[in-house]
Design a protein around this motif. Structure first.
Motif, PDB file in Angstrom:
ATOM      1  N   ASN A  30       0.799  -1.228   0.000  1.00  0.00           N
ATOM      2  CA  ASN A  30       0.000   0.000   0.000  1.00  0.00           C
ATOM      3  C   ASN A  30       0.833   1.280   0.000  1.00  0.00           C
ATOM      4  O   ASN A  30       0.264   2.367  -0.060  1.00  0.00           O
ATOM      5  N   TYR A  32       3.063   4.412  -0.995  1.00  0.00           N
ATOM      6  CA  TYR A  32       3.388   5.306  -2.091  1.00  0.00           C
ATOM      7  C   TYR A  32       4.785   5.884  -1.857  1.00  0.00           C
ATOM      8  O   TYR A  32       5.310   5.845  -0.742  1.00  0.00           O
ATOM      9  N   GLY A  91       5.395   5.477   2.317  1.00  0.00           N
ATOM     10  CA  GLY A  91       4.395   5.279   3.348  1.00  0.00           C
ATOM     11  C   GLY A  91       3.011   5.128   2.762  1.00  0.00           C
ATOM     12  O   GLY A  91       2.781   5.336   1.568  1.00  0.00           O
ATOM     13  N   ASP A  92       2.084   4.785   3.651  1.00  0.00           N
ATOM     14  CA  ASP A  92       0.705   4.598   3.216  1.00  0.00           C
ATOM     15  C   ASP A  92      -0.234   5.557   3.910  1.00  0.00           C
ATOM     16  O   ASP A  92      -1.420   5.303   4.047  1.00  0.00           O
ATOM     17  N   GLY A  93       0.303   6.659   4.352  1.00  0.00           N
ATOM     18  CA  GLY A  93      -0.556   7.671   4.933  1.00  0.00           C
ATOM     19  C   GLY A  93      -1.111   7.268   6.272  1.00  0.00           C
ATOM     20  O   GLY A  93      -0.482   6.527   7.028  1.00  0.00           O
ATOM     21  N   PHE A  99       0.480   6.771  11.329  1.00  0.00           N
ATOM     22  CA  PHE A  99       1.101   7.430  10.189  1.00  0.00           C
ATOM     23  C   PHE A  99       2.435   6.770   9.921  1.00  0.00           C
ATOM     24  O   PHE A  99       3.379   6.936  10.676  1.00  0.00           O
ATOM     25  N   THR A 101       4.775   7.038   7.502  1.00  0.00           N
ATOM     26  CA  THR A 101       5.612   7.636   6.473  1.00  0.00           C
ATOM     27  C   THR A 101       6.867   8.174   7.127  1.00  0.00           C
ATOM     28  O   THR A 101       6.787   8.951   8.061  1.00  0.00           O
TER      29      THR A 101
END
Lengths: 113, 116
Positions: A30, A32, A91-93, A99, A101
């Protein structure tokens, strides 16, 4: 959590293309990949984000291979004003796990005349 | 123009003092963050908040606390400042709830704290 590894510093000359590579071997499905730019005495500023393959905007391109274990930020024809620190984030938020990231130490790019 | 404003750019405090760092965003963002930045270490997450009165620990919460009484304001508190808390503190915000991507983080200009 996926950590990132970038070169500590890079030098370039005005007008050259600069490629900064970031390694993120433990990237999750997941996650980004996002790049930020930071000038001295300022907060970081978003440059570009991608998930896979290639993303291009008005300031940069982001290349992500199929295995997603690395990514390359490409700055075309740099100028003196591109001298800054560049951060790669993975990270995936915000989700159930919090969190996730992480900022790495960044790459200090110095553009010379 | 969107903005994240940190109340103080430079602060000098003494060991043991209580320190408040204030951050306000005008973008109606749900999520707010406090980072500290030290040479060679990049940005490290101290705390974040995804809603009013909600807070979550980041990677280095020890010695810090936070307060989010209003959506636009996120405060970082050093209950008893120590010299190893001398650093640049950065506040950030982003929109959205649980998302599958980071979203764009908007940062303030930073607050440089020196603890003597």
């Amino acid at each position: 959590l996926a950590k990132t590894t970038q070169p500590i510093s890079m030098d370039s000359y005005e007008g050259q293309e600069v490629n900064i590579t970031c390694s993120h071997n433990n990237i999750a499905t997941n996650d980004y990949i996002t790049w930020y730019q930071q000038f001295p005495s300022q907060g970081p500023r978003f440059i570009i984000q991608g998930y896979k393959t290639k993303v291009t905007n008005e300031v940069a391109s982001l290349f992500i291979p199929a295995d997603r274990k690395s990514s390359t930020l490409s700055l075309p024809r740099v100028s003196l004003s591109d001298t800054a620190v560049y951060y790669c984030l993975v990270g995936d938020g915000i989700g159930n796990g919090g969190f996730k990231t992480i900022f790495g130490a960044g790459t200090r790019l110095f553009v010379k005349a | 123009d969107v903005k994240v404003t940190q109340s103080s750019r430079y602060l000098v405090k003494r060991t043991g003092e209580k320190v408040f760092l204030e951050c306000v965003q005008d973008m109606d963002h749900e999520n707010m963050f406090w980072y500290r930045q030290d040479p060679g270490l990049g940005l490290r997450l101290i705390y974040f908040s995804y809603d009013v009165k909600m807070k979550e620990k980041g990677d280095i919460p020890e010695g810090y606390s936070v307060s989010r009484e209003k959506k636009e304001r996120f405060s970082l508190i050093l209950e008893s400042a120590s010299t190893n808390q001398t650093s640049m503190y950065l506040c950030a915000s982003t929109s959205g709830t649980a998302t599958a991507n980071t979203g764009e983080l908007f940062f303030g200009e930073g607050s440089r704290l020196t603890v003597l």
